[in-house]
Design a protein around this motif. Structure first.
Motif, mmCIF file in Angstrom:
data_model
loop_
_atom_site.group_PDB
_atom_site.id
_atom_site.type_symbol
_atom_site.label_atom_id
_atom_site.label_comp_id
_atom_site.label_asym_id
_atom_site.label_seq_id
_atom_site.Cartn_x
_atom_site.Cartn_y
_atom_site.Cartn_z
ATOM 1 N N VAL A 1 0.903 -1.180 0.011
ATOM 2 C CA VAL A 1 0.023 0.173 -0.161
ATOM 3 C C VAL A 1 0.938 1.054 0.019
ATOM 4 C CG1 VAL A 1 -1.798 1.364 1.646
ATOM 5 C CG2 VAL A 1 -2.117 -0.981 1.164
ATOM 6 N N ILE A 2 1.904 1.297 0.922
ATOM 7 C CA ILE A 2 2.695 2.310 0.963
ATOM 8 C C ILE A 2 3.559 2.560 -0.419
ATOM 9 C CG2 ILE A 2 4.975 3.223 1.963
ATOM 10 C CD1 ILE A 2 3.870 2.049 4.636
ATOM 11 N N ASP A 3 4.047 1.509 -0.929
ATOM 12 C CA ASP A 3 4.665 1.446 -2.111
ATOM 13 C C ASP A 3 3.930 2.034 -3.301
ATOM 14 O OD1 ASP A 3 6.977 0.606 -3.780
ATOM 15 O OD2 ASP A 3 5.834 -0.961 -4.819
ATOM 16 N N ALA A 4 2.627 1.697 -3.242
ATOM 17 C CA ALA A 4 1.681 2.249 -4.484
ATOM 18 C C ALA A 4 1.420 3.607 -4.323
ATOM 19 C CB ALA A 4 0.108 1.537 -4.196
ATOM 20 N N MET A 5 1.827 4.269 -2.893
ATOM 21 C CA MET A 5 1.622 5.853 -3.151
ATOM 22 C C MET A 5 2.777 6.340 -3.726
ATOM 23 S SD MET A 5 0.627 6.120 0.896
ATOM 24 C CE MET A 5 -0.968 5.303 1.415
ATOM 25 N N GLY A 6 4.006 5.583 -4.210
ATOM 26 C CA GLY A 6 5.117 6.265 -5.087
ATOM 27 C C GLY A 6 6.231 6.573 -4.330
ATOM 28 N N VAL A 7 6.434 6.069 -3.072
ATOM 29 C CA VAL A 7 7.535 6.467 -2.299
ATOM 30 C C VAL A 7 8.722 6.000 -2.737
ATOM 31 C CG1 VAL A 7 6.217 6.472 -0.078
ATOM 32 C CG2 VAL A 7 7.607 4.383 -0.711
ATOM 33 N N ASP A 8 10.017 6.421 -2.532
ATOM 34 C CA ASP A 8 11.078 5.945 -3.147
ATOM 35 C C ASP A 8 11.974 4.962 -2.194
ATOM 36 O OD1 ASP A 8 11.519 7.835 -5.466
ATOM 37 O OD2 ASP A 8 11.069 9.200 -3.860
ATOM 38 N N ALA A 9 11.666 5.272 -1.055
ATOM 39 C CA ALA A 9 12.578 4.005 0.145
ATOM 40 C C ALA A 9 11.815 3.715 1.187
ATOM 41 C CB ALA A 9 13.806 4.609 0.305
ATOM 42 N N MET A 10 11.777 2.628 1.766
ATOM 43 C CA MET A 10 11.227 2.177 3.119
ATOM 44 C C MET A 10 12.474 1.796 4.166
ATOM 45 S SD MET A 10 7.711 0.237 2.528
ATOM 46 C CE MET A 10 6.824 0.640 0.840
ATOM 47 N N VAL A 11 12.447 2.215 5.222
ATOM 48 C CA VAL A 11 13.547 2.022 6.240
ATOM 49 C C VAL A 11 12.569 1.261 7.296
ATOM 50 C CG1 VAL A 11 15.019 2.690 8.224
ATOM 51 C CG2 VAL A 11 14.576 3.957 5.849
ATOM 52 N N ILE A 12 12.878 -0.171 7.246
ATOM 53 C CA ILE A 12 11.856 -1.178 8.180
ATOM 54 C C ILE A 12 12.430 -1.558 9.320
ATOM 55 C CG2 ILE A 12 10.732 -3.255 8.054
ATOM 56 C CD1 ILE A 12 10.264 -2.582 4.882
ATOM 57 N N ARG A 13 11.806 -1.546 10.491
ATOM 58 C CA ARG A 13 12.428 -2.293 11.683
ATOM 59 C C ARG A 13 11.322 -3.259 12.007
ATOM 60 N NH1 ARG A 13 15.261 -0.420 17.173
ATOM 61 N NH2 ARG A 13 17.097 -0.454 15.706
ATOM 62 N N HIS A 14 11.644 -4.582 12.092
ATOM 63 C CA HIS A 14 10.684 -5.651 12.382
ATOM 64 C C HIS A 14 11.106 -6.304 13.485
ATOM 65 C CE1 HIS A 14 7.200 -8.185 11.546
ATOM 66 N NE2 HIS A 14 6.564 -7.394 10.925
ATOM 67 N N SER A 15 10.227 -7.003 14.199
ATOM 68 C CA SER A 15 10.515 -7.999 15.277
ATOM 69 C C SER A 15 10.879 -9.381 14.713
ATOM 70 C CB SER A 15 9.452 -8.351 16.341
ATOM 71 O OG SER A 15 8.394 -8.685 15.704
ATOM 72 N N SER A 16 10.581 -9.708 13.499
ATOM 73 C CA SER A 16 10.693 -10.856 12.660
ATOM 74 C C SER A 16 11.752 -11.020 11.989
ATOM 75 C CB SER A 16 9.448 -11.477 11.728
ATOM 76 O OG SER A 16 8.128 -11.448 12.729
ATOM 77 N N SER A 17 12.793 -11.828 12.111
ATOM 78 C CA SER A 17 14.073 -11.895 11.203
ATOM 79 C C SER A 17 13.498 -12.154 9.880
ATOM 80 C CB SER A 17 14.878 -13.122 11.683
ATOM 81 O OG SER A 17 15.347 -12.967 13.041
ATOM 82 N N GLY A 18 14.133 -11.448 8.801
ATOM 83 C CA GLY A 18 13.937 -11.624 7.644
ATOM 84 C C GLY A 18 12.915 -10.729 6.938
ATOM 85 N N ALA A 19 12.053 -10.201 7.848
ATOM 86 C CA ALA A 19 11.052 -9.135 7.209
ATOM 87 C C ALA A 19 11.325 -8.228 6.318
ATOM 88 C CB ALA A 19 10.236 -8.565 8.466
ATOM 89 N N PRO A 20 12.330 -7.262 6.664
ATOM 90 C CA PRO A 20 12.809 -6.358 5.451
ATOM 91 C C PRO A 20 13.215 -6.973 4.257
ATOM 92 C CG PRO A 20 13.625 -5.969 7.463
ATOM 93 C CD PRO A 20 13.419 -7.349 7.549
ATOM 94 N N ALA A 21 13.877 -8.178 4.085
ATOM 95 C CA ALA A 21 14.317 -8.827 2.845
ATOM 96 C C ALA A 21 13.042 -9.210 2.287
ATOM 97 C CB ALA A 21 15.137 -10.047 3.186
#
Length: 332
Positions: free
Chosen positions: A92-112
């Protein structure tokens, strides 16, 4: 470089390029007007599913100082709290046309995983107990500055870095081991047997359970926070016993080499893994790490979104020089 998901993704030249550019970016922190036009028109979303102060703030400052539009999204108060999946959220966020996401998540491998679902760039700001590559970069940047202050021609292969503490639950240690070995440094891991990760013997590092055996031989003592919020059982008898065996006490501080540095990625548990004497010592580089976080993350965003190449540092110098000239004209 499109994404930064793991310290293993970085070659020696890329690490040096990021750190070199961070040196230029760090000059901005001491100027009256802290702004470069580099990422004007770019949009960066900080998507944090875990609480954070240092990492989130430094990414926000880094993006804004590069003139990017920065939006902070936390799990609390977002559609995630209503049951929306990670995939739906990032798409949903990507569909808004953003260029980059900085992601922190409790699950290993979520950003990948998120990087496979979206077209924009992804930076791993910490995933579970897996990795935290920008922390390793800022740690290496801080060490490099420290070593260059002692010897401008220092060689990483001559340096020994001891990382001590809660290795099992730390994402910082995994990224640091990978990055420091790429640079050529010797890495020594120290922890009680109960806090040694499974398979640690296969890591490119020496493993010890006796802190006193190594404390006098290291060039950097990096202490890791005891992450009690991630512990489900008794990993050590009492906090006092942990401090006696594995804390950087005033006695251990006194036995370190005079030129050795003390580091800690924060937040610190003073009196547990690190004493106040060590945290506030002249050899402490803890606040230098915090300051480095902004410069290094500016460099990372520049490499991802600014079209930085091998001459990226020269381009940054030009922009910094233009910025200074502009400020001088305004102040005149």
């Amino acid at each position: 470089m499109k994404n930064l998901l793991s310290a293993a993704d970085l070659q020696r030249g890329e690490i040096d390029s990021i750190c070199d550019l961070a040196e230029e970016m760090s000059e901005l922190q001491h100027r009256e007007i802290k702004k470069l036009p580099t990422l004007r028109g770019r949009t960066v979303v900080n998507l944090f599913f875990e609480d954070s102060t240092r990492t989130r703030s430094s990414f926000e400052i880094a993006g804004k100082w590069l003139s990017a539009d920065v939006i902070n999204v936390s799990a609390k108060g977002s559609s995630v709290s209503k049951g929306e999946s990670l995939r739906d959220t990032v798409q949903v966020i990507d569909a808004m046309g953003v260029d980059a996401m900085v992601i922190r998540h409790s699950s290993s491998g979520a950003p990948a995983q998120a990087a496979r679902w979206i077209s924009g760039s992804v930076v791993n700001a910490g995933d579970g107990t897996h990795e935290h590559p920008t922390q390793a970069l800022l740690d290496a940047f801080t060490m490099r500055r420290h070593f260059r202050g002692l010897d401008p021609d220092f060689d990483w292969s001559d340096k020994t870095i001891a990382i001590t503490g809660d290795l099992t639950h730390s994402r910082v240690v995994r990224s640091n081991v990978l990055l420091l070995r790429t640079l050529g440094a010797k890495v020594v891991l120290v922890a009680p047997p109960t806090l040694l990760p499974s398979g640690v013997d296969s890591w490119p590092a020496e493993v010890h359970t006796d802190f006193d055996e190594v404390i006098g031989e290291v060039d950097v003592a990096m202490m890791l926070r005891v992450q009690r919020e991630r512990m489900s059982g008794g990993y050590f008898p009492t906090p006092r016993e942990y401090t006696i065996g594995y804390g950087l006490t005033p006695d251990r501080l006194a036995r370190m080499r005079p030129e050795a540095a003390v580091m800690h990625p924060g937040p610190m548990n003073r009196g547990l893994e690190i004493s106040t004497a060590a945290a506030d010592a002249a050899s402490s580089r803890v606040l230098d790490q915090v300051a480095a976080g902004v410069a290094v993350r500016m460099s990372v965003l520049y490499h991802l979104l600014g079209g930085a190449s091998e001459d990226g540092a020269d381009a940054a110098k030009t922009e910094l020089g233009t910025s200074v000239a502009s400020q001088t004209g305004v102040n005149a």
